[in-house]
Design a protein around this motif. Structure first.
Motif, PDB file in Angstrom:
ATOM      1  N   THR A  77      -5.085   1.179  -0.238  1.00  0.00           N
ATOM      2  CA  THR A  77      -4.057   0.589  -1.103  1.00  0.00           C
ATOM      3  C   THR A  77      -3.403   1.618  -1.997  1.00  0.00           C
ATOM      4  N   PRO A  89       0.824  -1.217   0.000  1.00  0.00           N
ATOM      5  CA  PRO A  89       0.000   0.000   0.000  1.00  0.00           C
ATOM      6  C   PRO A  89       0.852   1.259   0.000  1.00  0.00           C
ATOM      7  N   LEU A 116     -10.233   0.567  -1.607  1.00  0.00           N
ATOM      8  CA  LEU A 116      -8.974   0.420  -2.346  1.00  0.00           C
ATOM      9  C   LEU A 116      -8.326   1.770  -2.574  1.00  0.00           C
ATOM     10  N   ALA A 138      -6.238  -5.499  -6.085  1.00  0.00           N
ATOM     11  CA  ALA A 138      -4.939  -5.523  -5.427  1.00  0.00           C
ATOM     12  C   ALA A 138      -4.012  -6.572  -6.051  1.00  0.00           C
ATOM     13  N   ARG A 139      -4.556  -7.715  -6.447  1.00  0.00           N
ATOM     14  CA  ARG A 139      -3.719  -8.739  -7.068  1.00  0.00           C
ATOM     15  C   ARG A 139      -3.327  -8.364  -8.496  1.00  0.00           C
ATOM     16  N   ARG A 184      -2.723  -5.360  -9.370  1.00  0.00           N
ATOM     17  CA  ARG A 184      -1.673  -4.354  -9.173  1.00  0.00           C
ATOM     18  C   ARG A 184      -0.320  -5.003  -8.929  1.00  0.00           C
ATOM     19  N   ARG A 185      -0.281  -6.162  -8.296  1.00  0.00           N
ATOM     20  CA  ARG A 185       1.002  -6.844  -8.095  1.00  0.00           C
ATOM     21  C   ARG A 185       1.656  -7.216  -9.413  1.00  0.00           C
ATOM     22  N   THR A 208      -8.703  -9.825  -7.752  1.00  0.00           N
ATOM     23  CA  THR A 208      -9.089  -8.555  -7.166  1.00  0.00           C
ATOM     24  C   THR A 208      -8.190  -7.437  -7.704  1.00  0.00           C
TER      25      THR A 208
END
Length: 503
Positions: free
Chosen positions: A360, A47, A356, A414-415, A417-418, A412
C-alpha cells in the motif's frame, strides 16, 4: 500488555500536528520536498506503484526532478527522529511487548547498488528457501493486545554485509529501551519488557546480549533442535571434572521429552483446543562457531523454558504443526505459559505492517540505487505509518459501496489513509511554497557517458572462508635422473650428431 492507541493524554489532532512539526525539524536537507513526499504517500488514491506518480498528487507541489533529488541528496536527522517516534504519548498497562523481525527489500537486478545481501525468501508454490539479493532491515514494533492490524513501528536499521542479526538487533533494542526510559515510557517499577522474535533470530544469544536490561526474550525454535537439561546434583565421593551439560532433550523424539513442568489446555475460537506444555531449565550446548567464534574462554550456559504449542486446527484448513518456543525466564507458571504463547501469536501483527509497507505505501517500489537513499525512504514510510496511527481516532469510515462498513474504532490502516486527505488541512503543514527553477542543460545530445556506474558483488551472510585444498601425496615415487645437466641446460647424454643437427 502493550501500548494502547485509544487512551491518550491530549487531543489526537494536537499530537498529530506536533509529530508533523517535529518530523519537519528532523529534515535537515531538502526538507520541503521530503515533507511533501510523505504527504503524497498519505494522500494518494490507492496503493503507491512508483515514485514518479507521487509527483502528480495534489499535495505534492514540486516536480518529479525535485522528488528524486530529495531522496538522493536529502538529509534526515535519524537520531532526533527516533526520539520523536518514541516520545509520542501512549498509555501502557502492565507490560510493554516489543516485536523484532527482519524484512527484505529485494533488489535482484540492481547490479549497481552496493551492500546487497542474499536474503532468504520462500519460493512461490514451493516450501523452500530461495536466496535473492536485497537489503534486509531489522524493524522493531510495539504490539497491541489481541489480534490487530495495527502496530507501533519504533525503529528500523539496515543490516550491512557481515552483520549478525542477533548482535545488530541487540544493539538496536538496547538503544530503544534507553530512549523509552528517557521519554518516561518505562519506569523502574514496571514489569520487564517482553521481546518476541521469530526463528530467524538466535533467541538464547539475544537474551545473553541483553541480560543486563529489564527484558525477557521469547522466540520460536526449529522443530529439529536439541537442547540440554540442567546438570543433576553431584553424588558425594564422585571425582573428576564436573559436567557442564545434562542429558539431551530432542524436540523430534517424544520419548526424550519427559514429564512437563506445566501443562495447560485452552479453548480458542480460531484454533480449537490449544495444548501448551512447558519444560524448565533447558539450554543449548554452544560451540565456538558462527556468532560465538570471538567468545573467549568457556561459553555461557543460557537456561530458559521451552514451550510446545499444539493447536487442534488452523483457520486456513492446513495441517497444524507444533510450535516450539524458548523463553529466557525460568519456572513459568500456568498463567505465564498461556500469556507467553498468546504473546507470540500477537507477533504476527507485524506481518500485517510489513504487508502494508510493501503493498500500500510502496516501500519496495522505488528503484533506488544507493542504500543511503533507501534508508531515507524507509524512515519516511515509518513516519507515514505513525501519522496514520495517530489519526486513527479522527478518521471516518470511507468504505467503498461493495465493502462492509466498519466501526470507527476498528478501522484498518488502509481505511484511515483514505480519510487523511480530509484531515491534513486541520494539521500543521510547515513545508514552504516551491520556488520557480529552470532545469539544467543535461548532457549534450550525441555525447556518450564517459563515467559508467560501478557494479558491486552480492554479499553472502555467514559464508565461511574457503578451506585450503589438500593435495593427496602420490604413492608412486618420481624416477630419479641418471645423467648430469650441463651449464646450457642440455643433458650430457646428447650425442654429437644430435647436437650438430640442432646447430
Amino acid at each position: 500488555m502493550s501500548l494502547l492507541h485509544h487512551v491518550v493524554r491530549q487531543d489526537p489532532l494536537v499530537e498529530l500536528s506536533r509529530l508533523r512539526g517535529e518530523f519537519y525539524s528532523c529534515l535537515t536537507g531538502r526538507a520541503d520536498a521530503l515533507f511533501e513526499l510523505a504527504d503524497a504517500v498519505l494522500c494518494a488514491d490507492g496503493p503507491v506503484r512508483s515514485l514518479v506518480e507521487l509527483s502528480l498528487v495534489a499535495e505534492h507541489r514540486r516536480g518529479h526532478g525535485g522528488l528524486y533529488d530529495a531522496l538522493a541528496a536529502g538529509r534526515v536527522d535519524v537520531a532526533r527522529l527516533r526520539r520523536a517516534l518514541v516520545s509520542v504519548p501512549r498509555a501502557a498497562d502492565d507490560r510493554l511487548v516489543l516485536a523484532a523481525d527482519l524484512t527484505c527489500w529485494l533488489r535482484p537486478n540492481a547490479h549497481t547498488s552496493p551492500q546487497r545481501i542474499l536474503c532468504h525468501t520462500y519460493g512461490r508454490g514451493k516450501d523452500q528457501h530461495i536466496p535473492v539479493p536485497g537489503w534486509p532491515y531489522s524493524v522493531i514494533c510495539s504490539l497491541e493486545t489481541g489480534r490487530s492490524s495495527w502496530t507501533a513501528p519504533l525503529d528500523a536499521l539496515r543490516l550491512a554485509p557481515g552483520d549478525d542479526a542477533a548482535t545488530v538487533t541487540a544493539g538496536q533494542m538496547r538503544e530503544l529501551i534507553e530512549r523509552l526510559m528517557t521519554a518516561g515510557q518505562r519506569r523502574d517499577t514496571d514489569p520487564q519488557i517482553l521481546i518476541v522474535v521469530d526463528a530467524c533470530y538466535d533467541a538464547p544469544r539475544l537474551a545473553y546480549l541483553l541480560k543486563d536490561l529489564p527484558v525477557q526474550v521469547l522466540g520460536r525454535m526449529r522443530s529439529d533442535r536439541v537442547l540440554r537439561r540442567a546438570v543433576p546434583a553431584r553424588e558425594p565421593g564422585v571425582r573428576g571434572r564436573p559436567p557442564r551439560h545434562g542429558g539431551e532433550r530432542v524436540f523430534g523424539d517424544r520419548s526424550a521429552w519427559g514429564i512437563p513442568d506445566e501443562e495447560t489446555v485452552t479453548g480458542t475460537r480460531l484454533y480449537g483446543t490449544t495444548v501448551a506444555r512447558a519444560w524448565a531449565r533447558l539450554h543449548p550446548r554452544l560451540t565456538h562457531r558462527s556468532a560465538w567464534t570471538a567468545q573467549l574462554g568457556a561459553l555461557p550456559v543460557i537456561e530458559g523454558t521451552v514451550i510446545r504449542l499444539q493447536v487442534e486446527h488452523l483457520p486456513s484448513g492446513a495441517t497444524p504443526k507444533p510450535v516450539w518456543l524458548w523463553w529466557s525466564g525460568a519456572d513459568a507458571t500456568a498463567g505465564e505459559v498461556d500469556l507467553l504463547w498468546q504473546a507470540f501469536l500477537w507477533r504476527f501483527d507485524i506481518e500485517h505492517t510489513f504487508q502494508l509497507f510493501k503493498q500500500t505505501l510502496g516501500w519496495t517500489c522505488p528503484k533506488i540505487r544507493g542504500p543511503e537513499a533507501a534508508d531515507r525512504w524507509t524512515w519516511l514510510v515509518l513516519v507515514v505509518f505513525t501519522q496514520l496511527r495517530l489519526a486513527r481516532p479522527l478518521a471516518a469510515d470511507l468504505h467503498r459501496p461493495w465493502e462492509k462498513p466498519s466501526p470507527t474504532d476498528r478501522l484498518t490502516p488502509a481505511r484511515v489513509r483514505r480519510n487523511f486527505r480530509h484531515l491534513r488541512p486541520k494539521t500543521a503543514c510547515p513545508a514552504g511554497v516551491p520556488k520557480f527553477s529552470r532545469p539544467g542543460p543535461g548532457r549534450p545530445p550525441g555525447r556518450r557517458n564517459n563515467q559508467p556506474t560501478g557494479r558491486y558483488d552480492v554479499h553472502a551472510v555467514g559464508k565461511p572462508a574457503p578451506a585450503k585444498r589438500r593435495t593427496k601425496k602420490s604413492t608412486t615415487p618420481r624416477p630419479r635422473g641418471t645423467g648430469q645437466r650441463s651449464s646450457q641446460g642440455v643433458s650430457s647424454n646428447v650425442t654429437p650428431t644430435s647436437g650438430a643437427m640442432r646447430g
